[in-house]
Scaffold this motif. Structure first.
Motif, PDB file in Angstrom:
ATOM      1  N   GLY A 198       0.812  -1.214   0.000  1.00  0.00           N
ATOM      2  CA  GLY A 198       0.000   0.000   0.000  1.00  0.00           C
ATOM      3  C   GLY A 198       0.845   1.264   0.000  1.00  0.00           C
ATOM      4  O   GLY A 198       0.511   2.247  -0.660  1.00  0.00           O
ATOM      5  N   LYS A 199       1.958   1.229   0.715  1.00  0.00           N
ATOM      6  CA  LYS A 199       2.864   2.381   0.757  1.00  0.00           C
ATOM      7  C   LYS A 199       3.423   2.667  -0.636  1.00  0.00           C
ATOM      8  O   LYS A 199       3.529   3.829  -1.048  1.00  0.00           O
ATOM      9  CB  LYS A 199       3.997   2.113   1.743  1.00  0.00           C
ATOM     10  N   LYS A 200       3.757   1.611  -1.372  1.00  0.00           N
ATOM     11  CA  LYS A 200       4.255   1.783  -2.749  1.00  0.00           C
ATOM     12  C   LYS A 200       3.182   2.413  -3.629  1.00  0.00           C
ATOM     13  O   LYS A 200       3.459   3.310  -4.417  1.00  0.00           O
ATOM     14  CB  LYS A 200       4.715   0.446  -3.325  1.00  0.00           C
ATOM     15  N   LEU A 201       1.931   1.934  -3.489  1.00  0.00           N
ATOM     16  CA  LEU A 201       0.829   2.498  -4.276  1.00  0.00           C
ATOM     17  C   LEU A 201       0.603   3.966  -3.910  1.00  0.00           C
ATOM     18  O   LEU A 201       0.354   4.801  -4.770  1.00  0.00           O
ATOM     19  CB  LEU A 201      -0.454   1.699  -4.045  1.00  0.00           C
ATOM     20  N   TYR A 202       0.673   4.283  -2.645  1.00  0.00           N
ATOM     21  CA  TYR A 202       0.456   5.636  -2.130  1.00  0.00           C
ATOM     22  C   TYR A 202       1.450   6.627  -2.735  1.00  0.00           C
ATOM     23  O   TYR A 202       1.129   7.788  -2.977  1.00  0.00           O
ATOM     24  CB  TYR A 202       0.602   5.590  -0.607  1.00  0.00           C
ATOM     25  N   ASN A 203       2.651   6.151  -2.995  1.00  0.00           N
ATOM     26  CA  ASN A 203       3.710   7.002  -3.557  1.00  0.00           C
ATOM     27  C   ASN A 203       3.855   6.854  -5.069  1.00  0.00           C
ATOM     28  O   ASN A 203       4.729   7.487  -5.664  1.00  0.00           O
ATOM     29  CB  ASN A 203       5.042   6.692  -2.866  1.00  0.00           C
ATOM     30  N   ASP A 204       3.007   6.042  -5.691  1.00  0.00           N
ATOM     31  CA  ASP A 204       3.093   5.752  -7.124  1.00  0.00           C
ATOM     32  C   ASP A 204       2.414   6.854  -7.944  1.00  0.00           C
ATOM     33  O   ASP A 204       1.216   7.098  -7.803  1.00  0.00           O
ATOM     34  CB  ASP A 204       2.426   4.405  -7.402  1.00  0.00           C
ATOM     35  N   THR A 205       3.179   7.512  -8.814  1.00  0.00           N
ATOM     36  CA  THR A 205       2.625   8.595  -9.648  1.00  0.00           C
ATOM     37  C   THR A 205       1.813   8.062 -10.825  1.00  0.00           C
ATOM     38  O   THR A 205       1.284   8.853 -11.603  1.00  0.00           O
ATOM     39  CB  THR A 205       3.751   9.506 -10.176  1.00  0.00           C
ATOM     40  N   THR A 206       1.699   6.736 -10.949  1.00  0.00           N
ATOM     41  CA  THR A 206       0.873   6.157 -12.019  1.00  0.00           C
ATOM     42  C   THR A 206      -0.330   5.410 -11.444  1.00  0.00           C
ATOM     43  O   THR A 206      -1.017   4.704 -12.180  1.00  0.00           O
ATOM     44  CB  THR A 206       1.707   5.203 -12.904  1.00  0.00           C
ATOM     45  N   ASP A 229     -10.510  -1.469  -8.445  1.00  0.00           N
ATOM     46  CA  ASP A 229     -11.557  -2.451  -8.179  1.00  0.00           C
ATOM     47  C   ASP A 229     -11.577  -2.639  -6.663  1.00  0.00           C
ATOM     48  O   ASP A 229     -10.555  -2.990  -6.063  1.00  0.00           O
ATOM     49  CB  ASP A 229     -11.220  -3.757  -8.896  1.00  0.00           C
ATOM     50  N   LEU A 230     -12.705  -2.380  -6.024  1.00  0.00           N
ATOM     51  CA  LEU A 230     -12.775  -2.430  -4.564  1.00  0.00           C
ATOM     52  C   LEU A 230     -12.529  -3.826  -4.002  1.00  0.00           C
ATOM     53  O   LEU A 230     -12.270  -3.970  -2.808  1.00  0.00           O
ATOM     54  CB  LEU A 230     -14.110  -1.877  -4.073  1.00  0.00           C
ATOM     55  N   ASN A 231     -12.614  -4.852  -4.845  1.00  0.00           N
ATOM     56  CA  ASN A 231     -12.322  -6.217  -4.406  1.00  0.00           C
ATOM     57  C   ASN A 231     -10.888  -6.620  -4.734  1.00  0.00           C
ATOM     58  O   ASN A 231     -10.529  -7.778  -4.599  1.00  0.00           O
ATOM     59  CB  ASN A 231     -13.286  -7.214  -5.053  1.00  0.00           C
ATOM     60  N   SER A 232     -10.069  -5.662  -5.166  1.00  0.00           N
ATOM     61  CA  SER A 232      -8.706  -5.998  -5.584  1.00  0.00           C
ATOM     62  C   SER A 232      -7.723  -5.919  -4.423  1.00  0.00           C
ATOM     63  O   SER A 232      -7.969  -5.254  -3.418  1.00  0.00           O
ATOM     64  CB  SER A 232      -8.249  -5.042  -6.694  1.00  0.00           C
ATOM     65  N   GLN A 233      -6.604  -6.585  -4.604  1.00  0.00           N
ATOM     66  CA  GLN A 233      -5.535  -6.523  -3.604  1.00  0.00           C
ATOM     67  C   GLN A 233      -5.016  -5.102  -3.481  1.00  0.00           C
ATOM     68  O   GLN A 233      -4.711  -4.627  -2.390  1.00  0.00           O
ATOM     69  CB  GLN A 233      -4.395  -7.479  -3.992  1.00  0.00           C
ATOM     70  N   ALA A 234      -4.940  -4.379  -4.615  1.00  0.00           N
ATOM     71  CA  ALA A 234      -4.442  -2.993  -4.589  1.00  0.00           C
ATOM     72  C   ALA A 234      -5.324  -2.110  -3.707  1.00  0.00           C
ATOM     73  O   ALA A 234      -4.810  -1.313  -2.908  1.00  0.00           O
ATOM     74  CB  ALA A 234      -4.362  -2.433  -6.005  1.00  0.00           C
ATOM     75  N   ALA A 235      -6.641  -2.223  -3.828  1.00  0.00           N
ATOM     76  CA  ALA A 235      -7.549  -1.410  -3.012  1.00  0.00           C
ATOM     77  C   ALA A 235      -7.380  -1.747  -1.535  1.00  0.00           C
ATOM     78  O   ALA A 235      -7.343  -0.852  -0.682  1.00  0.00           O
ATOM     79  CB  ALA A 235      -8.995  -1.618  -3.449  1.00  0.00           C
ATOM     80  N   THR A 236      -7.245  -3.029  -1.225  1.00  0.00           N
ATOM     81  CA  THR A 236      -7.046  -3.464   0.155  1.00  0.00           C
ATOM     82  C   THR A 236      -5.719  -2.940   0.696  1.00  0.00           C
ATOM     83  O   THR A 236      -5.647  -2.425   1.812  1.00  0.00           O
ATOM     84  CB  THR A 236      -7.084  -4.999   0.241  1.00  0.00           C
ATOM     85  N   ASP A 237      -4.662  -3.056  -0.108  1.00  0.00           N
ATOM     86  CA  ASP A 237      -3.331  -2.625   0.334  1.00  0.00           C
ATOM     87  C   ASP A 237      -3.268  -1.111   0.563  1.00  0.00           C
ATOM     88  O   ASP A 237      -2.702  -0.658   1.561  1.00  0.00           O
ATOM     89  CB  ASP A 237      -2.273  -3.039  -0.694  1.00  0.00           C
ATOM     90  N   LEU A 238      -3.856  -0.336  -0.346  1.00  0.00           N
ATOM     91  CA  LEU A 238      -3.852   1.121  -0.182  1.00  0.00           C
ATOM     92  C   LEU A 238      -4.603   1.506   1.090  1.00  0.00           C
ATOM     93  O   LEU A 238      -4.143   2.342   1.872  1.00  0.00           O
ATOM     94  CB  LEU A 238      -4.468   1.800  -1.410  1.00  0.00           C
ATOM     95  N   THR A 239      -5.737   0.872   1.330  1.00  0.00           N
ATOM     96  CA  THR A 239      -6.522   1.142   2.539  1.00  0.00           C
ATOM     97  C   THR A 239      -5.753   0.735   3.786  1.00  0.00           C
ATOM     98  O   THR A 239      -5.764   1.462   4.794  1.00  0.00           O
ATOM     99  CB  THR A 239      -7.879   0.424   2.462  1.00  0.00           C
ATOM    100  N   ALA A 240      -5.062  -0.396   3.731  1.00  0.00           N
ATOM    101  CA  ALA A 240      -4.268  -0.843   4.885  1.00  0.00           C
ATOM    102  C   ALA A 240      -3.199   0.190   5.228  1.00  0.00           C
ATOM    103  O   ALA A 240      -2.997   0.527   6.399  1.00  0.00           O
ATOM    104  CB  ALA A 240      -3.628  -2.203   4.590  1.00  0.00           C
TER     105      ALA A 240
END
Length: 191
Positions: A67-75, A153-164
């Motif tokens: 999630g931290k990687k996604l949070y800092n991801d400019t894409t 996608d709210l059921n995706s790992q990315a959505a879960t990780d960003l929220t975590a």
């Protein structure tokens, strides 16, 4: 005759390729599902059980790191802004000020809140329509509105990780669903 089993939308997300993408899109878009059964065959249920039993374990720490990687991801969300969540919320705080957004053809200013202590306030009513929004939904609103990207996608790992990861900015805070956003320095005229 094979016994059919009802499963939730979350279980459908776990199915991966077991249930066709076209059926999933049709279901999500509210298409004509009259010819499709909401039940899975026993074979598909058994395949899902097998898949779930053989999945490698995951940890909260690993989810937070992703999630931290996604949070800092400019894409993130294939956004066109070249910014990331961290651009406005460095280390979970706020750069202050307000950001302009458009809603139904009207431009409005929205104060940039801190994310420190924000997670326990969800779900809560948001925006001019006062629709009840989850933290995941708020993440998507920011991705679409401010980063000019596609929602996760709210059921995706990315959505879960960003929220975590975003939730870590609220460690030790008391749950207060529906509480107001935290704006350390209010901006005149901003929501």
């Amino acid at each position: 005759m094979k016994r059919a089993t009802m499963v939730s939308a979350t279980a459908f997300a776990l199915l991966g390729g077991l249930w066709g993408c076209e059926q999933m899109k049709m279901m999500m878009m509210g298409g004509d599902m009259s010819m499709m059964s909401p039940y899975l065959s026993e074979d598909k249920v058994m395949a899902m059980k097998k898949m779930m039993m053989t999945m490698p374990p995951d940890t909260l720490e690993a989810s937070v790191e992703r999630g931290k990687k996604l949070y800092n991801d400019t894409t993130l969300g294939m956004n066109k802004s070249g910014q990331s969540c961290a651009s406005c919320h460095s280390e979970g705080g706020t750069v202050g000020g307000a950001s302009e957004m458009e809603w139904k053809g009207m431009k409005m200013k929205v104060a940039i809140p801190t994310l420190k202590g924000a997670a326990p306030h969800f779900p809560k009513p948001m925006g001019p329509m006062k629709a009840v929004v989850t933290l995941e939904g708020m993440n998507n609103m920011c991705i679409m509105t401010f980063l000019k990207g596609m929602p996760l996608d709210l059921n995706s790992q990315a959505a879960t990780d960003l929220t975590a990861y975003i939730t870590t900015f609220s460690e030790g805070r008391r749950l207060e669903p529906g509480a107001m956003k935290i704006v350390p320095m209010p901006v005149p005229g901003a929501m």
